[in-house]
Design a protein around this motif. Structure first.
Motif, PDB file in Angstrom:
ATOM      1  N   PRO A  39       0.572  -1.130  -0.224  1.00 21.03           N
ATOM      2  CA  PRO A  39       0.031   0.116   0.067  1.00 21.03           C
ATOM      3  C   PRO A  39       0.718   1.171   0.210  1.00 21.03           C
ATOM      4  CG  PRO A  39      -0.164  -0.754   2.368  1.00 21.03           C
ATOM      5  CD  PRO A  39       0.641  -1.539   1.245  1.00 21.03           C
ATOM      6  N   GLN A  40       0.539   2.267  -0.324  1.00 17.62           N
ATOM      7  CA  GLN A  40       0.767   3.696  -0.309  1.00 17.62           C
ATOM      8  C   GLN A  40       0.339   4.579   0.371  1.00 17.62           C
ATOM      9  OE1 GLN A  40       3.998   4.109  -2.475  1.00 17.62           O
ATOM     10  NE2 GLN A  40       3.330   2.370  -2.648  1.00 17.62           N
ATOM     11  N   GLY A  41       0.682   5.959   0.826  1.00 15.60           N
ATOM     12  CA  GLY A  41       0.115   6.371   1.697  1.00 15.60           C
ATOM     13  C   GLY A  41       0.723   7.775   2.837  1.00 15.60           C
ATOM     14  N   LEU A  42       0.432   8.463   2.764  1.00 17.54           N
ATOM     15  CA  LEU A  42       0.496   9.668   3.824  1.00 17.54           C
ATOM     16  C   LEU A  42       0.460  10.497   5.157  1.00 17.54           C
ATOM     17  CD1 LEU A  42       3.687  11.268   3.199  1.00 17.54           C
ATOM     18  CD2 LEU A  42       2.588  13.182   2.228  1.00 17.54           C
ATOM     19  N   LEU A  43       0.442  10.360   5.796  1.00 15.07           N
ATOM     20  CA  LEU A  43       0.145  11.185   7.491  1.00 15.07           C
ATOM     21  C   LEU A  43       0.587  12.233   7.244  1.00 15.07           C
ATOM     22  CD1 LEU A  43      -1.881  10.701   9.755  1.00 15.07           C
ATOM     23  CD2 LEU A  43      -0.110   8.910  10.982  1.00 15.07           C
ATOM     24  N   ILE A  44       0.163  12.953   7.876  1.00 16.27           N
ATOM     25  CA  ILE A  44       0.977  14.287   8.517  1.00 16.27           C
ATOM     26  C   ILE A  44      -0.031  14.833   9.647  1.00 16.27           C
ATOM     27  CG2 ILE A  44       1.236  17.059   7.563  1.00 16.27           C
ATOM     28  CD1 ILE A  44       0.841  15.508   4.202  1.00 16.27           C
ATOM     29  N   TYR A  45       1.091  15.225  10.967  1.00 14.20           N
ATOM     30  CA  TYR A  45       0.933  15.653  12.016  1.00 14.20           C
ATOM     31  C   TYR A  45       1.433  16.803  11.711  1.00 14.20           C
ATOM     32  CZ  TYR A  45      -1.679  12.105  13.615  1.00 14.20           C
ATOM     33  OH  TYR A  45      -2.643  10.661  13.991  1.00 14.20           O
ATOM     34  N   THR A  46       0.649  18.632  12.211  1.00  9.72           N
ATOM     35  CA  THR A  46       1.902  19.417  12.066  1.00  9.72           C
ATOM     36  C   THR A  46       1.356  19.927  13.493  1.00  9.72           C
ATOM     37  OG1 THR A  46      -0.113  21.180  12.431  1.00  9.72           O
ATOM     38  CG2 THR A  46      -0.024  20.172  10.270  1.00  9.72           C
ATOM     39  N   PRO A  47       2.459  20.721  13.910  1.00 12.34           N
ATOM     40  CA  PRO A  47       2.566  21.453  14.930  1.00 12.34           C
ATOM     41  C   PRO A  47       1.703  21.854  15.751  1.00 12.34           C
ATOM     42  CG  PRO A  47       4.568  21.665  14.287  1.00 12.34           C
ATOM     43  CD  PRO A  47       3.914  21.250  12.670  1.00 12.34           C
ATOM     44  N   GLN A  48       0.702  22.219  14.296  1.00 12.00           N
ATOM     45  CA  GLN A  48      -0.709  23.332  14.890  1.00 12.00           C
ATOM     46  C   GLN A  48      -2.227  22.555  15.320  1.00 12.00           C
ATOM     47  OE1 GLN A  48       1.546  24.330  12.038  1.00 12.00           O
ATOM     48  NE2 GLN A  48       2.681  25.931  13.461  1.00 12.00           N
ATOM     49  N   GLY A  49      -1.840  21.766  14.937  1.00  8.72           N
ATOM     50  CA  GLY A  49      -3.296  20.902  15.396  1.00  8.72           C
ATOM     51  C   GLY A  49      -3.808  20.579  14.178  1.00  8.72           C
ATOM     52  N   GLN A  50      -3.203  20.318  12.821  1.00  9.70           N
ATOM     53  CA  GLN A  50      -3.896  19.442  12.288  1.00  9.70           C
ATOM     54  C   GLN A  50      -3.603  18.292  11.145  1.00  9.70           C
ATOM     55  OE1 GLN A  50      -2.874  22.890  11.389  1.00  9.70           O
ATOM     56  NE2 GLN A  50      -4.574  24.072  11.747  1.00  9.70           N
ATOM     57  N   MET A  51      -4.365  17.817  10.737  1.00  8.93           N
ATOM     58  CA  MET A  51      -3.589  16.479  10.547  1.00  8.93           C
ATOM     59  C   MET A  51      -4.411  15.835   9.239  1.00  8.93           C
ATOM     60  SD  MET A  51      -6.278  13.799   9.794  1.00  8.93           S
ATOM     61  CE  MET A  51      -5.777  12.649  10.080  1.00  8.93           C
ATOM     62  N   SER A  52      -3.132  14.855   8.122  1.00  6.05           N
ATOM     63  CA  SER A  52      -4.341  14.735   6.706  1.00  6.05           C
ATOM     64  C   SER A  52      -3.566  13.307   7.226  1.00  6.05           C
ATOM     65  CB  SER A  52      -3.832  15.374   6.471  1.00  6.05           C
ATOM     66  OG  SER A  52      -4.447  15.140   4.834  1.00  6.05           O
ATOM     67  N   ALA A  53      -4.533  12.363   6.536  1.00  8.17           N
ATOM     68  CA  ALA A  53      -3.717  10.721   5.911  1.00  8.17           C
ATOM     69  C   ALA A  53      -4.717  10.276   5.009  1.00  8.17           C
ATOM     70  CB  ALA A  53      -4.590  10.003   7.565  1.00  8.17           C
ATOM     71  N   GLN A  54      -3.778   9.601   4.479  1.00 12.12           N
ATOM     72  CA  GLN A  54      -4.359   9.390   2.362  1.00 12.12           C
ATOM     73  C   GLN A  54      -3.187   8.576   1.794  1.00 12.12           C
ATOM     74  OE1 GLN A  54      -6.083  11.979   0.852  1.00 12.12           O
ATOM     75  NE2 GLN A  54      -5.602  13.153   2.905  1.00 12.12           N
ATOM     76  N   VAL A  55      -4.179   7.054   1.945  1.00 12.91           N
ATOM     77  CA  VAL A  55      -3.946   6.384   1.443  1.00 12.91           C
ATOM     78  C   VAL A  55      -4.348   5.057   0.071  1.00 12.91           C
ATOM     79  CG1 VAL A  55      -3.290   5.388   4.065  1.00 12.91           C
ATOM     80  CG2 VAL A  55      -5.385   4.612   3.187  1.00 12.91           C
ATOM     81  N   SER A  56      -3.591   4.427  -0.082  1.00 11.09           N
ATOM     82  CA  SER A  56      -4.261   3.322  -1.295  1.00 11.09           C
ATOM     83  C   SER A  56      -3.654   2.707  -1.568  1.00 11.09           C
ATOM     84  CB  SER A  56      -4.129   4.930  -2.368  1.00 11.09           C
ATOM     85  OG  SER A  56      -3.024   4.827  -2.736  1.00 11.09           O
ATOM     86  N   GLY A  57      -4.689   1.532  -2.645  1.00 13.57           N
ATOM     87  CA  GLY A  57      -3.339   0.784  -2.978  1.00 13.57           C
ATOM     88  C   GLY A  57      -5.496  -0.775  -3.205  1.00 13.57           C
ATOM     89  N   ALA A  58      -3.764  -1.113  -4.311  1.00 13.03           N
ATOM     90  CA  ALA A  58      -5.575  -3.218  -5.404  1.00 13.03           C
ATOM     91  C   ALA A  58      -6.769  -1.978  -5.408  1.00 13.03           C
ATOM     92  CB  ALA A  58      -5.840  -3.123  -3.559  1.00 13.03           C
ATOM     93  N   GLY A  59      -6.214  -0.759  -5.901  1.00 14.03           N
ATOM     94  CA  GLY A  59      -7.845   0.168  -6.214  1.00 14.03           C
ATOM     95  C   GLY A  59      -8.395   0.631  -5.717  1.00 14.03           C
ATOM     96  N   ILE A  60      -8.016   0.759  -4.397  1.00 16.17           N
ATOM     97  CA  ILE A  60      -8.423   2.173  -2.959  1.00 16.17           C
ATOM     98  C   ILE A  60      -8.062   3.216  -2.315  1.00 16.17           C
ATOM     99  CG2 ILE A  60     -10.237   1.943  -0.530  1.00 16.17           C
ATOM    100  CD1 ILE A  60      -9.579  -0.957  -1.087  1.00 16.17           C
ATOM    101  N   TYR A  61      -8.384   3.557  -2.853  1.00 17.33           N
ATOM    102  CA  TYR A  61      -8.376   5.611  -2.216  1.00 17.33           C
ATOM    103  C   TYR A  61      -9.244   6.149  -0.655  1.00 17.33           C
ATOM    104  CZ  TYR A  61      -7.436   9.900  -1.646  1.00 17.33           C
ATOM    105  OH  TYR A  61      -7.148  11.427  -0.881  1.00 17.33           O
ATOM    106  N   MET A  62      -8.214   6.452   0.066  1.00 15.69           N
ATOM    107  CA  MET A  62      -9.494   6.427   1.037  1.00 15.69           C
ATOM    108  C   MET A  62      -8.145   7.564   1.623  1.00 15.69           C
ATOM    109  SD  MET A  62      -9.973   3.512   3.127  1.00 15.69           S
ATOM    110  CE  MET A  62      -8.591   2.169   4.050  1.00 15.69           C
ATOM    111  N   GLY A  63      -9.799   8.642   2.179  1.00 14.45           N
ATOM    112  CA  GLY A  63      -8.412  10.096   2.954  1.00 14.45           C
ATOM    113  C   GLY A  63      -9.005  10.952   3.370  1.00 14.45           C
ATOM    114  N   TYR A  64      -8.548  11.555   4.469  1.00 13.40           N
ATOM    115  CA  TYR A  64      -9.246  11.932   5.333  1.00 13.40           C
ATOM    116  C   TYR A  64      -8.320  13.687   6.069  1.00 13.40           C
ATOM    117  CZ  TYR A  64      -7.904   9.106   9.473  1.00 13.40           C
ATOM    118  OH  TYR A  64      -7.505   8.748  10.602  1.00 13.40           O
ATOM    119  N   ALA A  65      -9.048  14.633   6.263  1.00  8.58           N
ATOM    120  CA  ALA A  65      -8.477  15.582   6.838  1.00  8.58           C
ATOM    121  C   ALA A  65      -9.200  16.587   8.068  1.00  8.58           C
ATOM    122  CB  ALA A  65      -7.699  16.847   5.753  1.00  8.58           C
ATOM    123  N   GLY A  66      -7.701  16.939   9.075  1.00 12.77           N
ATOM    124  CA  GLY A  66      -8.981  17.579   9.963  1.00 12.77           C
ATOM    125  C   GLY A  66      -8.275  17.911  10.910  1.00 12.77           C
ATOM    126  N   THR A  67      -8.728  18.075  12.416  1.00  9.62           N
ATOM    127  CA  THR A  67      -7.252  18.331  13.540  1.00  9.62           C
ATOM    128  C   THR A  67      -7.440  16.960  14.413  1.00  9.62           C
ATOM    129  OG1 THR A  67      -9.440  18.843  14.617  1.00  9.62           O
ATOM    130  CG2 THR A  67      -8.620  20.712  13.591  1.00  9.62           C
TER     131      THR A  67
END
Length: 134
Positions: A39-67
């Motif tokens: 699988p491929q993916g990237l998870l980011i946490y900022t010092p200011q409290g934001q986050m983003s998670a994106q993952v994919s593989g096997a023809g599937i993509y899932m992602g969300y962002a927020g705090t």
């Protein structure tokens, strides 16, 4: 960021980018790999409290962002946007473990869904654009 004072994981330890290593589901049929074995993916946490998670593989993509917010050994992702309507404007709690350079986030089984585990590691440094080949 909403950090709890009794946090078992230091928020500074997880701040930054993480690359997906594995994504598994554990249910009645045992352990499966819903995004395949690479699988491929990237998870980011900022010092200011934001986050983003994106993952994919096997023809599937899932992602969300927020705090995000830490509570001991759990992190809660408070979503703002998501790739699916059920991931928008909700709280997604995850148990968290940070050891050996890996960050492991687990979602408990619920509503007939299996337990999910995403294992992340720090990505290799990316060269500065001035160092890119021309």
């Amino acid at each position: 960021m909403h950090a709890s004072t009794d946090s078992a994981i230091d928020a500074h330890e997880i701040t930054g980018a993480w690359q997906l290593v594995s994504y598994t589901a554990t249910g009645a049929d045992g352990v499966t790999h819903p995004l395949g074995t690479d699988p491929q993916g990237l998870l980011i946490y900022t010092p200011q409290g934001q986050m983003s998670a994106q993952v994919s593989g096997a023809g599937i993509y899932m992602g969300y962002a927020g705090t995000y917010e830490w509570h001991g050994d759990r992190v809660v992702h408070h979503t703002i946007v998501g790739s699916a309507p059920e991931w928008e404007g909700v709280d997604l709690p995850r148990s968290a473990e940070c050891a050996g350079g890996l960050l492991i986030l687990r979602a408990d089984p619920s509503g007939g869904r299996p337990a999910l585990a995403a294992t992340w590691q720090r990505p290799a440094p990316t060269p500065h654009p001035s160092q890119w080949p021309r």
